[in-house]
Scaffold this active site. Structure first.
Site, PDB file in Angstrom:
ATOM      1  CG  PHE A 245      -1.621  -1.289   1.479  1.00  0.00           C
ATOM      2  CD1 PHE A 245      -2.378  -1.920   0.505  1.00  0.00           C
ATOM      3  CD2 PHE A 245      -1.490  -1.919   2.711  1.00  0.00           C
ATOM      4  CE1 PHE A 245      -2.998  -3.137   0.753  1.00  0.00           C
ATOM      5  CE2 PHE A 245      -2.092  -3.136   2.962  1.00  0.00           C
ATOM      6  CZ  PHE A 245      -2.849  -3.751   1.991  1.00  0.00           C
ATOM      7  N   GLY A 471       0.351  -7.929  -4.808  1.00  0.00           N
ATOM      8  CA  GLY A 471      -0.959  -8.474  -4.503  1.00  0.00           C
ATOM      9  C   GLY A 471      -2.029  -7.983  -5.448  1.00  0.00           C
ATOM     10  CG  ASN A 634      -8.417 -10.141 -14.739  1.00  0.00           C
ATOM     11  OD1 ASN A 634      -9.537 -10.210 -14.268  1.00  0.00           O
ATOM     12  ND2 ASN A 634      -7.586 -11.176 -14.729  1.00  0.00           N
ATOM     13  CE  LYS A 636     -12.457 -14.177 -11.367  1.00  0.00           C
ATOM     14  NZ  LYS A 636     -12.246 -15.649 -11.352  1.00  0.00           N
ATOM     15  CB  THR A 637      -7.155  -8.734 -10.964  1.00  0.00           C
ATOM     16  OG1 THR A 637      -7.052  -8.247 -12.308  1.00  0.00           O
ATOM     17  CG2 THR A 637      -6.864 -10.224 -10.936  1.00  0.00           C
ATOM     18  CD  GLU A 708      -2.020   4.385  -5.933  1.00  0.00           C
ATOM     19  OE1 GLU A 708      -2.370   4.545  -4.757  1.00  0.00           O
ATOM     20  OE2 GLU A 708      -0.987   3.775  -6.264  1.00  0.00           O
TER      21      GLU A 708
END
Length: 741
Positions: A245, A471, A634, A636-637, A708
């Site tokens: 982060f 991640g 994508n 989903k991600t 972000e």
């Protein structure tokens, strides 16, 4: 495209859920030792005595490193500068007896087992010559002479934008005015994975470092400077990361301590920070903001004034462009900004998800809500009246901006037209219901990046880049783009990243990696395709004898003519015919800055809260976030990224606050039991909408990035909903039940 734009599952998912994915503290070399960090208990002063004798008497303790016996370290600041270091003198762990902040590392106990090291660390005795300290931003703000300007020149990329018009005069003449002060506290990142480094001491004296970081090459360069080693002698690895982060953009001190210990012992060393020690690292800076808005009675925005005071350390001046978002979002002829730093006796602040925008836009969007109330307008209507198709700072168009559709689709999905404008007018049983909204904005950035592709005759490609996957799904989107660019199946792609020996990449942050590395893969794929075409032309009766490189594509394992899809050659056949087992190409992609257009991503956030009228307990029951961010690689991600940002925005609004005891200069809630973050019971319905936003000018794939934007505007939407529910305006975060009394 077969894979780009599809909701492919994570290619690294199996490794993560089975434990095959190894993180920095899970690599176990032979002859491994363990370090435990001793930290300071004062915020400012000097060490007068450091007694390690009891620790050394514990069986299994090998050595205690302090500033008195550590390996030699450089004297000049330049050796401690990393790629994203702010102005000032970087912190040097174990360098001397100076104490700059509470929780500063002052010793490292190294033992055969971690439990032994931890116990022995508790036996180290330290005396200090304590000096007066200041850790309260409000107290510092009352000392104007102690505040520092945030930027030396207007050329500084983080300097507030140049003012335009005559803001003060326009404010005085405005028919409707609003002035408010908004406060955001210090927040800490608290990623699930603790900061850790495992430094393997190789037989030839070289170091292989497994580190939790968002930039392996940044850490590698930093370690070479601090440890006085040649680049060829330090390799940094970070194949997996359990959340960063922004806290991993700069090298954290445990990697230096582990490196020093490995050189001192000539053995491998692991150092893992405790959760409490992670509060001695960087943080989102506390910020006091003052916003003044002036408008005509019809809602035309006449003037914006945005001033901010932001926390930094005494030894470095960290800041981001906090105030300029206010003059960017809405059409307004007059705007002015001021930004000052409040140096405190704390560790240097650092980037935290959507740095500057999460905090600056919170203040702006709350102020816009208050202006809408003063004007008697619907908050969405006000924003549409002030909508701008041009970048207000640079007075130029955007490469694409579909914020209007974000407003429309988000409002429709939320049911905004059913909102009763009056505060305290909507109820659900014993709970007050509030609806609020806000706008989000972020930059669409791109950075130079290198990509290597190795294509083998059996139809498999290895794609490598030193970038990190923190991640967000970088492994997956890299595989999707490579599969489409090379005409292979997803299963025939292997991704290598998080290794300092791989092609050049900057740190992963700012939402720039997806756009950068995806287009980097496209560039290198072009080079592979050109070579394949050259091989195909050598084949007997080749259908590509007179075909130019841009007239062929790769699809389904073949080189295919764009003019005649029936004209095709298997990749494997072209390579085998020429006796080529592998094609290896490496290219660096650089992006030409388009000075004629501005590049941003936008969002519209709608929030519903329910507030218990008797207890003041606030629940966020619904969020709709509509995002325009160019091409989505994508869903989903990408959807998970926005969901995570929304959850963090809810935490920012209602939960997160680092509490300091200013008498001691110490964090009082340095754990995730008392530092509140949202848990499952706090999160209800979240709907993410991706608004179509073609953009063929920003890059060839039309990607903007969205790591972000998910958090930006969420805290304001929740705060505005709380006002609508209760009629009480809370301007300092987090909004806790005591503030609704």
């Amino acid at each position: 495209m077969r894979y780009i734009g599809t909701a492919a599952s994570r290619v690294d998912g199996y490794a993560k859920v089975t434990g095959a994915a190894k993180y920095a503290a899970e690599v176990r070399p032979d002859d491994l030792t363990h370090g435990s960090v001793v930290t300071s208990t004062i915020a400012r002063g000097r060490i007068t005595r450091l007694d390690v004798s009891e620790a050394l008497r514990v069986d299994g303790v090998i050595k205690v490193l302090t500033h008195l016996n550590r390996p030699e370290m450089p004297d000049d600041d330049s050796a401690y500068k990393d790629d994203v270091a702010p102005d000032g003198s970087p912190f040097r762990p174990l360098y001397d007896d100076r104490i700059l902040f509470d929780g500063q590392p002052i010793a490292l106990v190294i033992a055969e087992e971690p439990e032994i090291a931890q116990f022995a660390a508790s036996l180290v005795r330290v005396d200090y010559d304590q000096e007066p300290h200041v850790t309260d931003v409000r107290r510092r703000r009352e000392e104007p002479s102690a505040l520092k300007p945030s930027a030396k020149t207007g050329a500084d990329p983080f300097a507030p934008p140049k003012p335009r018009g005559a803001a003060e005069k326009a404010l005085a003449a405005a028919e409707v005015r609003h002035q408010g002060e908004y406060y955001v506290p210090i927040e800490h990142h608290n990623p699930m994975e603790l900061y850790a480094s495992t430094v393997i001491f190789e037989g030839d004296g070289k170091l292989t470092v497994y580190d939790k970081t968002q930039g392996v090459q940044n850490v590698q360069r930093y370690l070479c400077g601090v440890l006085k080693m040649d680049p060829d002698d330090v390799r940094v690895m970070s194949p997996f990361m359990g959340g960063g982060f922004g806290s991993g953009l700069r090298p954290q001190y445990q990697v230096v301590l582990a490196g020093l210990a490995a050189l001192a012992l000539k053995r491998s060393v692991r150092v893992v920070l405790t959760r409490q020690q992670m509060y001695g690292l960087g943080h989102r800076p506390a910020m006091i903001q003052r916003i003044e808005l002036g408008a005509k009675a019809d809602g035309t925005l006449e003037t914006v004034t945005h001033d901010a005071v932001t926390v930094t350390s005494q030894y470095e001046h960290f800041y981001r462009q906090e105030t300029g978002w206010s003059g960017l979002l809405y059409r307004c002829a007059n705007a002015t900004y001021a930004h000052k730093l409040a140096p405190l006796d704390l560790a240097t602040s650092c980037d935290m998800r959507a740095p500057s925008a999460a905090t600056g836009v919170y203040a702006l969007e709350c102020a816009m809500d208050e202006l809408a109330v003063a004007l008697g307008l619907d908050p969405l209507d006000l924003r549409l009246r002030c909508y701008s198709d041009r970048d207000q700072h640079a007075d130029r168009p955007y490469s694409s901006k579909n914020l209007r559709d974000c407003y429309r689709q988000g409002a429709e999905a939320f049911g905004w037209d059913k909102r009763n404008r009056e505060p305290r007018s909507m109820r659900d049983g014993s709970e007050l219901v509030g609806w609020g909204m806000a706008t989000g904005v972020w930059e669409a950035m791109q950075v130079p990046i290198g990509v290597r592709i190795v294509l083998t005759a059996n139809g498999h490609a290895e794609v490598s880049c030193a970038t990190s996957d923190i991640g967000t799904g970088t492994y997956t989107i890299m595989a999707q783009v490579a599969a489409d660019m090379l005409g292979l199946s997803l299963d025939d792609i292997t991704i290598k990243l998080g290794d300092s020996t791989l092609p050049q990449s900057p740190v992963e942050g700012g939402s720039w990696i997806a756009a950068s590395v995806a287009n980097g893969i496209a560039t290198t794929s072009d080079a592979v395709r050109h070579e394949l075409l050259g091989l195909a032309k050598q084949m007997q009766n080749s259908p590509f004898a007179d075909v130019a490189p841009d007239e062929v594509t790769l699809a389904d394992g073949k080189l295919v003519s764009k003019r005649d899809p029936t004209s095709a050659v298997l990749i494997a056949d072209a390579m085998r015919h020429s006796g080529v087992d592998r094609i290896e190409r490496e290219k660096t992609t650089r992006f030409t800055k388009d000075e004629s257009r501005s590049h941003n991503v936008h969002s519209a956030v709608f929030a519903e809260v329910k507030v218990d009228e008797e207890l003041g307990v606030i629940r966020v029951t619904r969020i709709v976030s509509a995002v325009a961010a160019g091409r989505i690689l994508n869903p989903k991600t990408a959807g998970s990224q926005i969901l995570g940002g929304v959850v963090w925005g809810i935490g920012m609004a209602l939960h997160e606050e680092t509490l300091l005891d200013h008498t001691f200069g110490r964090v009082m809630n340095a754990n995730i039991a008392e530092y509140h973050v949202p848990v499952n019971a706090d999160i209800h319905d979240i709907k993410v909408i991706f608004v179509d936003e073609p953009d063929d000018s920003i890059n060839r794939l039309g990607i903007k990035g969205l790591g972000e934007i998910g958090i930006v505007g969420v805290a304001a939407a929740v705060a505005n909903a709380v006002y609508h529910a209760t009629g009480m305006r809370v301007r300092d975060l987090p909004i806790t039940l005591d503030k609704l009394d």
